[in-house]
Motif scaffolding. Structure first.
Motif, PDB file in Angstrom:
ATOM      1  N   ALA A   3       0.358  -1.222   0.023  1.00 11.65           N
ATOM      2  CA  ALA A   3      -0.148  -0.289  -0.039  1.00 11.65           C
ATOM      3  C   ALA A   3       0.928   0.917   0.035  1.00 11.65           C
ATOM      4  O   ALA A   3       0.943   2.337  -0.631  1.00 11.65           O
ATOM      5  N   LEU A   6       2.669   2.174  -3.657  1.00  4.77           N
ATOM      6  CA  LEU A   6       0.943   2.420  -4.017  1.00  4.77           C
ATOM      7  C   LEU A   6       0.612   3.708  -4.108  1.00  4.77           C
ATOM      8  O   LEU A   6       0.314   4.416  -5.112  1.00  4.77           O
ATOM      9  N   THR A   9       3.980   5.661  -5.775  1.00  6.71           N
ATOM     10  CA  THR A   9       3.898   5.632  -7.127  1.00  6.71           C
ATOM     11  C   THR A   9       2.439   6.988  -7.375  1.00  6.71           C
ATOM     12  O   THR A   9       2.358   7.840  -8.038  1.00  6.71           O
ATOM     13  N   PHE A  10       1.635   6.579  -7.216  1.00  5.98           N
ATOM     14  CA  PHE A  10       0.304   7.208  -7.397  1.00  5.98           C
ATOM     15  C   PHE A  10       1.117   9.355  -6.703  1.00  5.98           C
ATOM     16  O   PHE A  10      -0.217   9.889  -7.552  1.00  5.98           O
ATOM     17  N   SER A  34       1.254  -2.301 -16.722  1.00  6.34           N
ATOM     18  CA  SER A  34       1.006  -2.183 -15.175  1.00  6.34           C
ATOM     19  C   SER A  34      -0.907  -2.736 -14.847  1.00  6.34           C
ATOM     20  O   SER A  34      -0.701  -2.768 -14.054  1.00  6.34           O
ATOM     21  N   VAL A  37      -0.870  -5.408 -12.271  1.00  6.29           N
ATOM     22  CA  VAL A  37      -0.673  -5.534 -10.479  1.00  6.29           C
ATOM     23  C   VAL A  37      -1.961  -4.700 -10.309  1.00  6.29           C
ATOM     24  O   VAL A  37      -2.698  -3.831 -10.014  1.00  6.29           O
ATOM     25  N   PHE A  39      -5.248  -4.453  -7.597  1.00  4.50           N
ATOM     26  CA  PHE A  39      -5.501  -3.884  -5.860  1.00  4.50           C
ATOM     27  C   PHE A  39      -6.668  -3.909  -5.559  1.00  4.50           C
ATOM     28  O   PHE A  39      -7.046  -3.795  -6.869  1.00  4.50           O
ATOM     29  N   THR A  47      -6.776  -1.610 -10.774  1.00  3.27           N
ATOM     30  CA  THR A  47      -4.978  -1.927 -11.208  1.00  3.27           C
ATOM     31  C   THR A  47      -4.530  -0.791 -11.203  1.00  3.27           C
ATOM     32  O   THR A  47      -4.818   0.063 -11.311  1.00  3.27           O
ATOM     33  N   LEU A  48      -3.161  -0.908 -11.692  1.00  2.00           N
ATOM     34  CA  LEU A  48      -2.378   0.348 -11.551  1.00  2.00           C
ATOM     35  C   LEU A  48      -2.497   1.167 -12.585  1.00  2.00           C
ATOM     36  O   LEU A  48      -2.703   2.921 -12.461  1.00  2.00           O
TER      37      LEU A  48
END
Length: 74
Positions: A3, A6, A9-10, A34, A37, A39, A47-48
């Motif tokens: 988490a 993520l 990254t965001f 991606s 990936v 979640f 997804t990512l």
């Protein structure tokens, strides 16, 4: 740990997209794989790649709104 990665990254992507939206779109194209990936936020799976697209769309909307607000004031 996942988490946190993520979120980082965001946040980094949002900062890049805010600075130059073209670079944000280029990064979306660069990380097309991606979509693997996955979640979930609550019961909603993501997804990512979907997250990056939503962030880019949100940045675009905010920038367009600010531009229109500026034009109305001038």
């Amino acid at each position: 740990m996942f988490a946190a990665l993520l979120i980082i990254t965001f946040v980094v992507f949002a900062a890049i997209a805010w600075r130059d939206l073209r670079w944000g779109i280029f990064l979306i194209l660069a990380v097309l794989p991606s979509y693997l990936v996955r979640f979930s936020i609550g019961p909603i799976p993501f997804t990512l790649l979907e997250g990056l697209v939503l962030i880019a769309f949100g940045v675009w909307l905010v920038k367009i709104y600010d531009r229109e607000k500026f034009r109305a004031a001038v």
